[in-house]
Design a protein around this motif. Structure first.
Motif, PDB file in Angstrom:
ATOM      1  N   ALA A   1       0.826  -1.213   0.000  1.00 30.77           N
ATOM      2  CA  ALA A   1       0.000   0.000   0.000  1.00 30.77           C
ATOM      3  C   ALA A   1       0.856   1.257   0.000  1.00 30.77           C
ATOM      4  O   ALA A   1       0.464   2.286  -0.564  1.00 30.77           O
TER       5      ALA A   1
ATOM      6  N   GLU B   1       1.354   2.927  -3.390  1.00 28.91           N
ATOM      7  CA  GLU B   1       0.176   3.134  -4.226  1.00 28.91           C
ATOM      8  C   GLU B   1       0.234   4.452  -4.984  1.00 28.91           C
ATOM      9  O   GLU B   1      -0.268   4.551  -6.110  1.00 28.91           O
TER      10      GLU B   1
ATOM     11  N   PRO C   1      -1.556   5.900  -0.356  1.00 24.98           N
ATOM     12  CA  PRO C   1      -1.442   4.675   0.442  1.00 24.98           C
ATOM     13  C   PRO C   1      -2.592   4.452   1.423  1.00 24.98           C
ATOM     14  O   PRO C   1      -2.982   3.307   1.668  1.00 24.98           O
TER      15      PRO C   1
ATOM     16  N   ALA D   1      -5.388   2.966  -0.435  1.00 29.56           N
ATOM     17  CA  ALA D   1      -5.067   1.567  -0.714  1.00 29.56           C
ATOM     18  C   ALA D   1      -5.269   0.711   0.532  1.00 29.56           C
ATOM     19  O   ALA D   1      -5.754  -0.429   0.446  1.00 29.56           O
ATOM     20  N   ALA D   2      -4.922   1.250   1.680  1.00 30.26           N
ATOM     21  CA  ALA D   2      -5.142   0.531   2.937  1.00 30.26           C
ATOM     22  C   ALA D   2      -6.636   0.320   3.174  1.00 30.26           C
ATOM     23  O   ALA D   2      -7.058  -0.752   3.625  1.00 30.26           O
TER      24      ALA D   2
END
Length: 296
Positions: A8, A11, A281, A284-285
């Motif tokens: 992540a 990302e 990120p 993405a997480a």
């Protein structure tokens, strides 16, 4: 769902690779904001830089430092709200680029309900972090003071230990709320407590992801600065603004136009890239922990 902190963390680079034109749109928005800032505050900025240059290498008195306050406060009071709005628009765009990849028109940029919700979430988190930090360190100061009344060494020890604890508490709170913006964009509703639920048991992984993303953001800034250094040196840099104290904005643009243009363009591109690398990120997480949102 599965969540990989290291995956992540990168990302932002995948966002740039998937849709590089988005970075152009984000940089263009930064350009508009910075151009407007220089247009409105160019004269005040020149005066402030001239005053600070005069004080360099001296031991300024409190009166001299206080004389800088009105200009600095004026710049901050007007620039801060605009900066918050710009941040909300760009944060929403970055989150949308991850959780709603089909909405890529205009580089994922919008100005609507999503952005207002992100702005509200940002302001609330700013208040929460500000108040929480102030309360935590006030308590640290009180406890350290009470301990110092009995023993100076004990006071220092208590202050250091509790200070580290306060920093840890603030960081923990930031990590637990770090998915608030992705939740807001993905689910089109304001939510802080959902972030707490999603991050439960993943705080250390998210912290590690954030550290990696921050390092990558710093490296991107350094790399872009090195790339832009020849242009910056050629135009003389913004230091020449100090010599234009009292000049009108138009005169400043005539005299230092190339330097201002290089500064604005470089900072716009760097800021756009850093925005993607630092904030993507967390979206993405969110996907790793929650999954794709229901389109609606």
């Amino acid at each position: 769902m599965t969540f990989s902190a290291t995956d992540a963390a990168f990302e932002g680079f995948r966002v740039v690779r998937r849709h590089p034109l988005a970075v152009v749109f984000w940089a263009a928005l930064h350009l508009v904001f910075l151009a407007a800032f220089f247009g409105v505050f160019g004269s005040d900025l020149a005066s402030f830089m001239a005053a600070t240059e005069t004080l360099q290498g001296t031991d300024p008195t409190p009166v001299e430092l206080e004389s800088l306050s009105p200009t600095l406060l004026g710049l901050f009071a007007l620039a801060a709200p605009a900066g918050l709005l710009l941040g909300a628009i760009l944060n929403a765009a970055v989150a949308r680029a991850v959780v709603r990849q089909k909405d890529k028109a205009f580089g994922y940029l919008r100005l609507g309900a999503d952005e207002l919700r992100v702005l509200a979430v940002t302001v609330v988190m700013f208040i929460v972090f500000g108040v929480g930090t102030m309360v935590a360190f006030t308590l640290v100061g009180v406890c350290a003071g009470l301990a110092a009344a009995a023993n100076a060494g004990l006071g220092w020890l208590v202050g250091i230990v509790l200070g580290l604890g306060a920093v840890a508490a603030v960081v923990w709170m930031m990590v637990r709320l770090s998915l608030a913006v992705p939740v807001t964009i993905a689910e089109r509703r304001i939510s802080l407590f959902d972030s707490f639920a999603l991050t439960k048991g993943h705080a250390l992984s998210l912290l590690g992801m954030a550290v990696i993303a921050f390092i990558m953001t710093f490296l991107v800034g350094m790399l872009m600065t090195v790339v832009a250094l020849p242009l910056t040196m050629t135009t003389g840099g913004l230091e020449q603004l100090a010599a234009l104290d009292g000049a009108s904005t138009l005169d400043i643009l005539r005299a230092a136009g190339p330097a201002i243009a290089v500064y604005v363009v470089v900072n716009a591109v760097v800021s756009a890239l850093q925005q993607a690398v630092l904030y993507a990120p967390f979206s993405a997480a969110y996907l790793g922990l929650k999954g794709l949102p229901q389109e609606g």
